[in-house]
Design a protein around this motif. Structure first.
Motif, short mmCIF file in Angstrom:
data_model
loop_
_atom_site.label_atom_id
_atom_site.label_comp_id
_atom_site.label_asym_id
_atom_site.label_seq_id
_atom_site.Cartn_x
_atom_site.Cartn_y
_atom_site.Cartn_z
N PRO A 82 48.99 28.53 51.95
CA PRO A 82 49.29 29.96 52.06
C PRO A 82 50.76 30.26 51.80
N GLU A 83 51.03 31.47 51.34
CA GLU A 83 52.41 31.85 51.08
C GLU A 83 53.22 31.91 52.38
N MET A 84 52.62 32.48 53.44
CA MET A 84 53.27 32.55 54.75
C MET A 84 52.79 31.34 55.56
N ARG A 85 53.68 30.34 55.73
CA ARG A 85 53.23 29.07 56.28
C ARG A 85 53.66 28.83 57.73
N GLU A 86 54.12 29.86 58.41
CA GLU A 86 54.46 29.69 59.83
C GLU A 86 53.20 29.87 60.68
N SER A 87 52.18 29.08 60.34
CA SER A 87 50.87 29.25 60.96
C SER A 87 50.86 28.92 62.44
N THR A 88 51.62 27.91 62.84
CA THR A 88 51.65 27.51 64.25
C THR A 88 52.18 28.65 65.12
N ALA A 89 53.32 29.19 64.72
CA ALA A 89 53.90 30.32 65.47
C ALA A 89 52.98 31.53 65.43
N LEU A 90 52.38 31.78 64.27
CA LEU A 90 51.49 32.94 64.15
C LEU A 90 50.30 32.80 65.09
N GLY A 91 49.78 31.57 65.24
CA GLY A 91 48.65 31.37 66.13
C GLY A 91 48.95 31.80 67.55
N SER A 92 50.11 31.39 68.07
CA SER A 92 50.43 31.79 69.44
C SER A 92 50.72 33.29 69.53
N ALA A 93 51.25 33.86 68.44
CA ALA A 93 51.47 35.31 68.41
C ALA A 93 50.15 36.07 68.45
N LEU A 94 49.14 35.58 67.71
CA LEU A 94 47.82 36.23 67.72
C LEU A 94 47.18 36.15 69.10
N LEU A 95 47.30 34.99 69.75
CA LEU A 95 46.74 34.83 71.09
C LEU A 95 47.46 35.73 72.09
N ALA A 96 48.80 35.82 71.95
CA ALA A 96 49.58 36.69 72.84
C ALA A 96 49.22 38.15 72.63
N GLY A 97 49.18 38.57 71.35
CA GLY A 97 48.82 39.96 71.06
C GLY A 97 47.44 40.31 71.58
N VAL A 107 49.49 27.78 73.58
CA VAL A 107 48.57 26.96 72.79
C VAL A 107 49.33 25.76 72.23
N GLY A 108 48.68 24.60 72.21
CA GLY A 108 49.25 23.43 71.56
C GLY A 108 49.47 23.72 70.09
N ASP A 109 50.52 23.10 69.50
CA ASP A 109 50.92 23.52 68.16
C ASP A 109 49.82 23.35 67.11
N GLN A 110 49.03 22.29 67.20
CA GLN A 110 48.01 22.08 66.16
C GLN A 110 46.85 23.07 66.29
N GLN A 111 46.48 23.38 67.52
CA GLN A 111 45.48 24.42 67.72
C GLN A 111 46.04 25.79 67.34
N GLY A 112 47.35 25.97 67.58
CA GLY A 112 48.00 27.21 67.16
C GLY A 112 47.90 27.40 65.66
N ALA A 113 48.10 26.32 64.90
CA ALA A 113 48.01 26.41 63.44
C ALA A 113 46.58 26.70 63.00
N HIS A 137 37.72 22.08 50.26
CA HIS A 137 39.13 22.44 50.20
C HIS A 137 39.76 22.30 51.57
N LEU A 138 41.06 22.14 51.58
CA LEU A 138 41.81 21.96 52.82
C LEU A 138 42.95 22.95 52.86
N LYS A 139 43.00 23.75 53.94
CA LYS A 139 44.14 24.65 54.16
C LYS A 139 45.27 23.85 54.78
N VAL A 140 46.49 24.04 54.28
CA VAL A 140 47.62 23.24 54.76
C VAL A 140 48.80 24.14 55.14
N ASP A 141 49.63 23.63 56.04
CA ASP A 141 50.88 24.31 56.40
C ASP A 141 51.82 23.27 56.95
N GLY A 142 53.02 23.70 57.33
CA GLY A 142 54.03 22.79 57.86
C GLY A 142 55.08 22.45 56.81
#
Length: 530
Positions: A456-471, A264-270, A428-433
């Motif tokens: 969010p407290e856990m802000r590795e959203s981009t990596a998490l997105g690809s992990a969710l898609l992989a899982g 997944v592209g990084d922004q869609q991953g986030a 409201h706007l959710k942010v990460d990075g």
């Protein structure tokens, strides 16, 4: 001898613009092990930005290896990693040889603006000849621009991959020869890294392909009309795949035989990592650039206000795609890097918070960070970086604060467009990075934007997105993106909220001044049709 624990874990290889990280998550999105490393940036001429694709691969291999070592040091067997995903800087264009598997030139990075004249050439073609939408039937002028948007969701810009690839073929003899002899392979970064990890599987994922100017957005297939328009052979193209399926397995290294199940592209991953899976949910990621995505569900929403229509994710080979509106800011964290590396105002990126907070305002300074032109919603490749309002009163602290304000103003500009396109007012706007780590930056964003900012407290959203898609590709932990309730236990650590503290009148005064500054930065260096 200590016996290592076995569990079910998922890995994510996050190939960003300046660094790569490999993160290993558990079922709750807790980080179990990780490693990050930077790779070189090349700026051989003004407006040029290049990467060595082999260096990206070497750093990717290193990050996987070291993270697996760290996993075992913390008591877990590396066999616990059941699947990995890959997420990547988008639009960055790699050209390599089918026969050797080696790059034919440096990769052209998404921020690179050398292709202004190439854009001007195709704008001229679109105006005078047009695009052949049916055999023998051309649409040109405004009709041609709309036809291109209807096919791809995009507009002609230095930003997108097809323009960069055309420049490579026109300017590098090795790439031209490979194209003419059907030895050229083209891909964005996820395609290149997957090719290397799997030992030669050439695939391209649809969120990344939707940023190339070559994919039909409605039908999710490579479009012959666009190939003909740019003059590309179809033999260069990877096989199109969804964001969540098993594409192949890793051929060697510590994760040998582990399947790759998410691309997944990084922004869609986030967007996925923030669980913005439903229509009307939005997030903004502040990294090298900043990218605001607004989920539009199953519908492609065509923006009338400078935004792009793009694929948000396709949760499986047979699943319906989900779409998004996107606003892209070319320069965000890279402006802080410029303050550090080029100007010497700060020694580390985090110091900008201390410097900016040492003054109550910018002292009338506005910074239009158009280092590579302006992206959404302005779309002016000829815009130039502009510091205005300088006086003998100005200090580095004022410029540091103006850098943060530039980020907030550009976010507001995109949200104003999204409001007009979607007919909804974002509360409201959710942010990460990386930029979101500083409270000062988030306070400025809320104050100038006039909306609540949720970090969010856990802000590795981009990596998490690809992990969710992989899982989800192997139904690990029962994850299924078409059923958001299956992700209920993921990343529930909570968040911090930043609320606006300024008055509407104060906001509007500074907003009006920002718009004046943007107008002054526009059109500084126009492209010429060659």
């Amino acid at each position: 001898m200590t016996t290592l624990k076995q569990d079910e874990l998922v890995g994510s290889l996050d190939c960003g613009t300046t660094s790569v990280r490999f993160i290993i998550f558990d079922r709750y999105a807790n980080i179990v092990a990780q490693h990050q490393a930077e790779f070189p940036q090349y700026y051989p001429n003004p407006g040029w930005h290049e990467h060595d694709a082999e260096e990206i691969q070497q750093v990717s291999n290193e990050c996987i290896a070291v993270a697996c070592d760290n996993l075992e040091k913390s008591g877990w067997a590396k066999e616990s990693v059941k699947v990995i995903g890959i997420t990547n800087q988008r639009e960055t264009t790699v050209a390599w040889s089918k026969s050797t598997g080696k790059p034919l030139c440096k990769a052209i990075v998404w921020t690179d603006s050398r292709t202004k004249n190439t854009v001007a050439h195709f704008e001229s073609v679109l105006a005078e000849t047009g695009i052949e939408v049916e055999p023998g039937h051309f649409k040109k002028g405004d009709e041609g621009i709309e036809a291109l948007r209807d096919i791809t969701g995009l507009k002609l810009s230095t930003y997108f991959s097809a323009i960069k690839l055309r420049w490579m073929i026109d300017n590098y003899p090795a790439v031209k020869t490979a194209h003419e002899t059907s030895d050229l392979l083209f891909g964005t970064v996820e395609s290149w890294v997957t090719y290397n990890l799997t030992g030669g599987i050439h695939v391209g994922e649809v969120t990344n392909a939707s940023r190339t100017l070559l994919m039909n957005l409605k039908e999710l297939r490579w479009d012959e009309r666009m190939l003909k328009f740019f003059g590309f052979q179809s033999s260069i193209l990877p096989k199109l795949v969804s964001s969540s399926e098993v594409y192949g397995s890793i051929k060697d290294g510590p994760l040998k035989d582990v399947p790759i199940g998410g691309l997944v592209g990084d922004q869609q991953g986030a967007l996925v990592g923030n669980k913005c899976l439903k229509e009307g949910e939005a997030k903004c990621t502040y990294g090298t650039g900043a990218f605001l995505l607004f989920c539009t569900g199953k519908d492609i929403v065509k923006s009338g206000h400078g935004l792009l229509s793009t694929v948000a994710y396709k949760p499986g080979p047979d699943a319906e795609p989900v779409y998004a509106l996107e606003g892209s800011i070319g320069v965000a964290g890279s402006a802080i890097k410029w303050l550090r590396d080029s100007m010497g105002f700060i020694k580390s990126a985090s110091e900008i918070n201390t410097l900016a907070s040492s003054v109550p305002n910018t002292g009338g300074v506005y910074f239009v960070t158009a280092f590579s032109g302006l992206l959404a919603p302005y779309w002016d490749p000829g815009a130039a970086g502009l510091l205005i309002g300088l006086s003998s009163y100005t200090t580095p602290a004022h410029i540091a604060r103006a850098t943060m304000e530039a980020n907030a103003f550009q976010t507001r500009a995109i949200l104003e467009s999204m409001k007009l396109d979607s007919k909804t007012d974002l509360k409201h706007l959710k942010v990460d990075g990386g930029m979101t780590n500083g409270d000062v930056c988030m306070d400025i964003l809320a104050d100038l934007g006039g909306f609540d900012v949720i970090r969010p407290e856990m802000r590795e959203s981009t990596a998490l997105g690809s992990a969710l898609l992989a899982g989800a590709s192997i139904r690990l932990f029962g994850w299924d993106l078409s059923k958001p309730e299956t992700l209920a236990e993921v990343n529930t650590k909570g968040s911090v909220e930043f609320k606006p503290r300024t008055t509407e009148a104060e906001r509007e005064k500074s907003w009006t001044s920002w718009l004046r500054a943007v107008e002054r930065s526009k059109g500084w260096e126009e492209g010429i049709a060659e």
